[in-house]
Design an enzyme around this catalytic site. Structure first.
Site, PDB file in Angstrom:
ATOM      1  N   GLY A 185       1.011  -1.105   0.003  1.00 40.53           N
ATOM      2  CA  GLY A 185      -0.092   0.039   0.059  1.00 40.53           C
ATOM      3  C   GLY A 185       0.965   1.029  -0.113  1.00 40.53           C
TER       4      GLY A 185
ATOM      5  CB  THR B  46      10.186 -10.690 -11.587  1.00 39.67           C
ATOM      6  OG1 THR B  46      11.260 -10.261 -12.402  1.00 39.67           O
ATOM      7  CG2 THR B  46       9.324 -11.874 -12.151  1.00 39.67           C
TER       8      THR B  46
ATOM      9  CB  CYS C 120       2.979   2.986  11.615  1.00 35.11           C
ATOM     10  SG  CYS C 120       2.227   2.047  10.173  1.00 35.11           S
TER      11      CYS C 120
HETATM   12  N1  PLP Z   1      -2.306   3.400   4.258  1.00 32.13           N
HETATM   13  C1  PLP Z   1      -2.984   3.257   5.166  1.00 32.13           C
HETATM   14  C2  PLP Z   1      -4.084   3.957   5.737  1.00 32.13           C
HETATM   15  C3  PLP Z   1      -2.668   2.121   6.072  1.00 32.13           C
HETATM   16  O1  PLP Z   1      -3.183   1.814   7.078  1.00 32.13           O
HETATM   17  C4  PLP Z   1      -1.617   1.397   5.824  1.00 32.13           C
HETATM   18  C5  PLP Z   1      -0.988   0.555   6.717  1.00 32.13           C
HETATM   19  O2  PLP Z   1      -0.968   0.428   7.991  1.00 32.13           O
HETATM   20  C6  PLP Z   1      -0.635   1.614   4.653  1.00 32.13           C
HETATM   21  C7  PLP Z   1      -1.329   2.934   3.795  1.00 32.13           C
HETATM   22  C8  PLP Z   1       0.631   1.062   4.408  1.00 32.13           C
HETATM   23  O3  PLP Z   1       0.313  -0.173   3.567  1.00 32.13           O
HETATM   24  P1  PLP Z   1       1.137  -1.175   3.624  1.00 32.13           P
HETATM   25  O4  PLP Z   1       1.648  -1.884   4.807  1.00 32.13           O
HETATM   26  O5  PLP Z   1       0.915  -2.309   2.678  1.00 32.13           O
HETATM   27  O6  PLP Z   1       2.611  -0.633   3.046  1.00 32.13           O
END
Ligand code: PLP
Length: 391
Positions: free
Chosen positions: A70, A236, A326
């Protein structure tokens, strides 16, 4: 057995997803760019997954770009759109409480000379589309507002925000990592140009995500190489991961309505039981515009004790979070998300996030509702006499 109430950090991989992925790590490990039979079959598996992801959000398969996360989808959306806009000056508007995947990308663009605005958020964790309008300038290329906040679970009015962005001549990106699979999307009918999602938030594997790119929207790549994913994401392809994302998307599309109804019931039962037993508890984030399984609580007067509460829960076999995985490494630092919502720095240290998913049960909710008040009371008994705060 641990009671896992941290589904916003990541979700358990659905066994049906594991089963779909397995052959692509063992029997057929071929490179989807290879022209031989196994390579062609791997390509077909990637394209099936693309169609499954597209179907979940109402996109066309060609509009889905697979990424490594993400986070990478957010980076590609913002940096890719600004780079494609040619020489500046450019402006980008985002909300003050985005995930770091967006905020840090915006800061990196700022360091490259892109002007930025941080749109305020209200006390319920909602972005007012009129605030978005106020942030627009003639040079605004992109507006980026998350579809649902990861800490407080508030679901944003993305359609209204997207319309405002378009009226101002800007593209609209939404980080829908927390929302996809829980909130229905139909991007063909919505004013959304770019949408990020991540497999591990919808019972898929970690390390794979996708960006929806509306047909006609120009992006430049941030990863350069062999030209995979229509040149937007060289490397890939992670075939097993992509297959897992596809199957997770297919399951979410089929089961979202039933999962949502069940999770809303469990969520509200949990909130009501905590309120009944802990008069100092208050809900953080909008009461109704919130993700189905998302509970974010504060305990008036005990906000500084959130980490201790989390550890006590952990000892009792309940995995929860203080707000965002995070920021866990920063200990009890005030949450910028809560501060953006107007909480003072003391209150902003104290959220308890309990997030439920597909595999949580009523019995688990009953168990947490039973033990949580005792753990809260043990932290600082005197605080239990204080009334419920306004928040
Ligand atoms: N955006 C939001 C709102 C999220 O909650 C997260 C992950 O906690 C991310 C982005 C990041 O996604 P990823 O863990 O796949 O990098």
């Amino acid at each position: 057995m641990t009671i896992y109430f941290d589904n916003s950090a990541t979700t358990p991989v659905d066994p049906r997803v594991v089963a779909a992925m397995a052959p692509w790590q063992t029997d057929n490990f071929a490179n989807p760019s290879s022209l031989h039979g196994p390579g062609r079959r791997a390509r077909e598996a990637v394209e099936t997954a693309r169609a499954q992801v597209a179907a979940l959000i109402g996109a066309r398969p060609r509009e889905i770009v697979f990424t490594g996360s993400g986070t990478e989808a957010d980076n590609l959306a913002l940096a890719g759109a600004i780079d494609a806009a040619g020489p500046g000056p450019h402006h980008l508007a985002t909300s003050a409480f985005e995930h770091p995947a967006v905020l840090e990308t915006v800061r990196a663009l700022q360091a490259r000379g892109v002007a930025t605005s941080f749109i305020p958020v209200d006390g319920d964790g909602l972005v007012d589309p009129e605030e978005v309008r106020r942030a627009l300038t003639p040079r605004t290329r992109v507006v980026s507002v998350m579809a649902a906040n990861n800490v407080v679970g508030a679901v944003q009015p993305v359609d209204a925000i997207g319309r405002v962005a378009h009226e101002g001549g800007a593209l609209f990106h939404t980080d829908a990592v927390q929302a996809v699979g829980k909130v229905p999307f139909d991007v063909a009918a919505q004013p959304i140009d770019l949408l990020s999602l991540s497999a591990h938030k919808l019972h898929g594997p970690k390390g794979v995500g996708a960006l929806y790119v509306r047909t006609g929207v120009k992006l430049l790549p941030i990863v350069h190489g062999g030209g995979q994913e229509r040149g937007l994401r060289s490397a890939t392809e992670n075939v097993a991961g992509i297959v897992g994302l596809g199957r997770a998307a297919e399951l979410a599309a089929a089961e979202m309505a039933a999962d949502t109804a069940r999770l809303v019931g469990l969520r509200d039962r949990l909130i009501e039981s905590v309120f009944a037993a802990c008069p100092q508890a208050y809900l953080i984030g909008h009461a109704r515009r919130r993700l189905p399984g998302h509970v974010c609580l504060g305990f008036a007067g005990q906000e500084g004790e959130a980490i201790r509460l989390l550890l006590a829960l952990d000892e009792a076999g309940v995995a929860a979070s203080t707000g965002s995985a995070c920021s866990a490494s920063h200990g009890a630092a005030p949450s910028y998300v809560l501060q953006a919502m107007g909480f003072d720095p003391f209150q902003a240290r104290g959220a308890l996030r309990l997030t439920l998913g597909r595999f949580n049960t009523e019995a688990e909710v009953e168990r947490v509702a039973e033990i949580l008040p005792g753990l809260v009371g043990a932290l600082r008994p005197i605080a239990c006499a204080r009334g419920r705060s306004q928040r």
